[in-house]
Design a protein around this motif. Structure first.
Motif, PDB file in Angstrom:
ATOM      1  N   HIS A   1       0.918  -1.560  -0.564  1.00  0.00           N
ATOM      2  CA  HIS A   1       0.179  -0.190   0.088  1.00  0.00           C
ATOM      3  C   HIS A   1       0.897   1.329   0.359  1.00  0.00           C
ATOM      4  O   HIS A   1       2.477   1.263   0.273  1.00  0.00           O
ATOM      5  CB  HIS A   1      -1.252  -0.272   1.263  1.00  0.00           C
ATOM      6  CG  HIS A   1      -1.892  -1.294   1.356  1.00  0.00           C
ATOM      7  ND1 HIS A   1      -1.577  -2.197   1.674  1.00  0.00           N
ATOM      8  CD2 HIS A   1      -2.952  -0.696   1.051  1.00  0.00           C
ATOM      9  CE1 HIS A   1      -2.747  -3.026   1.554  1.00  0.00           C
ATOM     10  NE2 HIS A   1      -3.839  -2.443   1.182  1.00  0.00           N
TER      11      HIS A   1
ATOM     12  N   PHE B   1       0.465   5.601   0.738  1.00  0.00           N
ATOM     13  CA  PHE B   1       0.196   6.220   1.144  1.00  0.00           C
ATOM     14  C   PHE B   1       0.515   7.913   1.034  1.00  0.00           C
ATOM     15  O   PHE B   1       1.333   8.053   1.872  1.00  0.00           O
ATOM     16  CB  PHE B   1      -1.219   6.407   2.446  1.00  0.00           C
ATOM     17  CG  PHE B   1      -2.060   5.022   2.481  1.00  0.00           C
ATOM     18  CD1 PHE B   1      -3.322   5.506   2.202  1.00  0.00           C
ATOM     19  CD2 PHE B   1      -1.625   3.696   2.871  1.00  0.00           C
ATOM     20  CE1 PHE B   1      -4.268   4.088   2.170  1.00  0.00           C
ATOM     21  CE2 PHE B   1      -2.098   2.482   2.698  1.00  0.00           C
ATOM     22  CZ  PHE B   1      -3.527   2.945   3.180  1.00  0.00           C
TER      23      PHE B   1
ATOM     24  N   LYS C   1      -2.727  11.030   4.453  1.00  0.00           N
ATOM     25  CA  LYS C   1      -3.935   9.660   5.533  1.00  0.00           C
ATOM     26  C   LYS C   1      -3.522   9.135   6.171  1.00  0.00           C
ATOM     27  O   LYS C   1      -3.308   8.023   6.039  1.00  0.00           O
ATOM     28  CB  LYS C   1      -4.173   8.851   3.642  1.00  0.00           C
ATOM     29  CG  LYS C   1      -5.005   9.997   2.320  1.00  0.00           C
ATOM     30  CD  LYS C   1      -5.988  10.183   3.317  1.00  0.00           C
ATOM     31  CE  LYS C   1      -7.061  11.068   1.705  1.00  0.00           C
ATOM     32  NZ  LYS C   1      -6.021  11.745   1.418  1.00  0.00           N
TER      33      LYS C   1
ATOM     34  N   THR D   1      -5.512   6.855   8.366  1.00  0.00           N
ATOM     35  CA  THR D   1      -6.048   5.441   7.741  1.00  0.00           C
ATOM     36  C   THR D   1      -4.794   4.236   7.531  1.00  0.00           C
ATOM     37  O   THR D   1      -5.025   2.663   7.609  1.00  0.00           O
ATOM     38  CB  THR D   1      -6.303   5.957   5.955  1.00  0.00           C
ATOM     39  OG1 THR D   1      -7.493   6.951   6.107  1.00  0.00           O
ATOM     40  CG2 THR D   1      -6.836   4.975   5.240  1.00  0.00           C
TER      41      THR D   1
ATOM     42  N   ASP E   1      -4.158   2.563  10.656  1.00  0.00           N
ATOM     43  CA  ASP E   1      -5.294   1.365  11.392  1.00  0.00           C
ATOM     44  C   ASP E   1      -5.618   0.045  10.492  1.00  0.00           C
ATOM     45  O   ASP E   1      -5.570  -0.685  10.589  1.00  0.00           O
ATOM     46  CB  ASP E   1      -7.102   2.140  10.712  1.00  0.00           C
ATOM     47  CG  ASP E   1      -7.515   1.050  10.634  1.00  0.00           C
ATOM     48  OD1 ASP E   1      -8.380   1.220  11.955  1.00  0.00           O
ATOM     49  OD2 ASP E   1      -8.728   0.709   9.654  1.00  0.00           O
ATOM     50  N   ILE E   2      -5.222  -0.079   9.000  1.00  0.00           N
ATOM     51  CA  ILE E   2      -5.077  -0.781   8.128  1.00  0.00           C
ATOM     52  C   ILE E   2      -3.612  -2.160   8.577  1.00  0.00           C
ATOM     53  O   ILE E   2      -3.502  -3.150   8.814  1.00  0.00           O
ATOM     54  CB  ILE E   2      -4.658  -0.729   6.996  1.00  0.00           C
ATOM     55  CG1 ILE E   2      -6.006  -0.013   6.014  1.00  0.00           C
ATOM     56  CG2 ILE E   2      -4.274  -1.377   6.065  1.00  0.00           C
ATOM     57  CD1 ILE E   2      -5.671   0.557   4.276  1.00  0.00           C
TER      58      ILE E   2
ATOM     59  N   LYS F   1      -5.596  -5.051   7.789  1.00  0.00           N
ATOM     60  CA  LYS F   1      -6.336  -5.621   6.813  1.00  0.00           C
ATOM     61  C   LYS F   1      -5.938  -5.306   4.783  1.00  0.00           C
ATOM     62  O   LYS F   1      -4.869  -5.030   5.421  1.00  0.00           O
ATOM     63  CB  LYS F   1      -7.731  -3.995   7.062  1.00  0.00           C
ATOM     64  CG  LYS F   1      -8.009  -3.736   8.612  1.00  0.00           C
ATOM     65  CD  LYS F   1      -9.449  -2.686   8.323  1.00  0.00           C
ATOM     66  CE  LYS F   1      -9.647  -2.310   9.088  1.00  0.00           C
ATOM     67  NZ  LYS F   1     -10.234  -0.937   9.489  1.00  0.00           N
TER      68      LYS F   1
END
Ligand code: ZN
Length: 349
Positions: free
Chosen positions: A321, A323, A327, A330, A333-334, A339
């Motif tokens: 990922h 970001f 961000k 977010t 949290d992932i 996640k």
């Protein structure tokens, strides 16, 4: 400047902070890339005790913004990687070869522990000449940022495992640190590399980084399988890259008499880590247990950068990922809740 902080136990947010100031031997870095680490989540949930408004993060690269009057090797504008661990190099523990333990046990770990970390527009580096390295022109920031912790810790797991050339090694857990331990085992000349993990995407990456055999511990007993693969005697070396009591026990049980267990897992829970008595040869099987905290320092970073420059390993396969800094909540949290098949979230500034 903006910083992403642990407000208190279990709570994260952005806040404004002053740009840090460099002492005579220090540097201030303008952050360009950072990676979120599972240990950042451990920190937020109290693994190192309560903290208030502590800037998170310890894996970053950037551009030198300012240096102190005594800094000799760096100037504003230089691209640098900074180790996640920034030891005090004059400390007796450093002089004895244990720089990560300088000042006090784990004392080399300052970012997001004893001082603000790197999830900010600028961050401070102590002993800049000894704790930073110039990034070669051919290595991008997206790649170099893996030196700070993932390469240094994973490879330390392989180095400490004393893998004989052509020897057998089992790596327990294929998160980012375990994957880099697998890559390190290959670079160290292991003959048979066994990777233990149950998640298909991680199994695939383990193969990419050099695993010859994958043991799915959700479907079979890892120790039994490793013993079966090694004629019943176990591996020369086992690497614990998870930080769980049962995994540590399995690493000991899967290692042959005279072998080495190398722990790079962060054991953040429980009062004890257990040793299986009989598998330990009732204390007499000459099994060595090694432990390490991510090695830091400019020489370490330069050597890791050399591996990237010569394309011996490509850590960016772990970047699942990306970001932008705004961000980060977010992204955090992932990572915190594992996640969306996350392995490493890259943050751009
Ligand atoms: Zn980390």
């Amino acid at each position: 400047m903006r910083a992403f902080v642990m407000k208190s136990l279990g709570a994260v947010d952005f806040m404004e902070k002053p740009i840090p100031v460099a002492g005579p031997n220090d540097a201030i870095i303008k952050t360009t890339r950072a990676l979120i680490c599972t240990s950042d989540a451990h920190t937020v949930h109290g693994a190192i005790g309560p903290r208030e408004n502590l800037t998170l993060g310890h894996e970053a690269v950037g551009i030198v913004h300012a240096v102190g009057s005594e800094v000799k090797r760096f100037r504003p504008g230089d691209r640098v990687v900074v180790g996640a661990i920034t030891p005090d190099w004059g400390d007796p523990a450093s002089q004895a070869g244990h720089s990560s333990q300088s000042g006090q046990p784990l004392g080399g770990w300052k970012f997001s522990n004893s001082k603000d970390g790197v999830f900010a527009e600028y961050f401070h580096v102590n002993e800049a000449d000894a704790n930073m390295a110039h990034i070669p022109d051919t290595v991008s920031d997206d790649v170099a940022v893996y030196c700070a912790d993932m390469l240094s810790t994973g490879f330390a797991g392989a180095e400490n495992a004393h893998i004989p050339l052509g020897g057998t090694v089992a790596i327990f857990a294929q998160g980012p640190v375990g994957l880099m331990a697998t890559a390190g085992a290959k670079l160290r000349g292991a003959g048979l590399i066994i990777a233990v993990d149950s998640i298909p995407a991680r199994q695939e990456l383990a193969r990419f980084y050099g695993a010859d055999v994958i043991v799915d511990n959700s479907k079979e007993d890892a120790v039994e399988k490793i013993l079966a693969l090694t004629g019943g005697i176990g591996v020369d070396s086992a690497i614990e890259a998870l930080g769980a009591d049962i995994t540590f026990q399995n690493a000991i049980a899967a290692t042959k008499a005279g072998g080495t267990i190398s722990n790079i897992g962060y054991h953040g829970q429980g009062d004890f880590v257990h040793i299986p008595r009989t598998a330990w040869g009732v204390g007499m099987a000459e099994k060595t247990i090694m432990t390490a905290l991510c090695p830091g320092g400019s020489l370490r970073m330069e050597r890791l950068l050399k591996l990237l420059e010569m394309k011996r390993v490509d850590p960016t396969k772990m970047t699942t990922h990306t970001f932008s800094f705004d961000k980060l909540a977010t992204a955090f949290d992932i990572m915190e809740n594992k996640k969306d098949g996350v392995i490493k979230p890259l943050i751009t500034f």
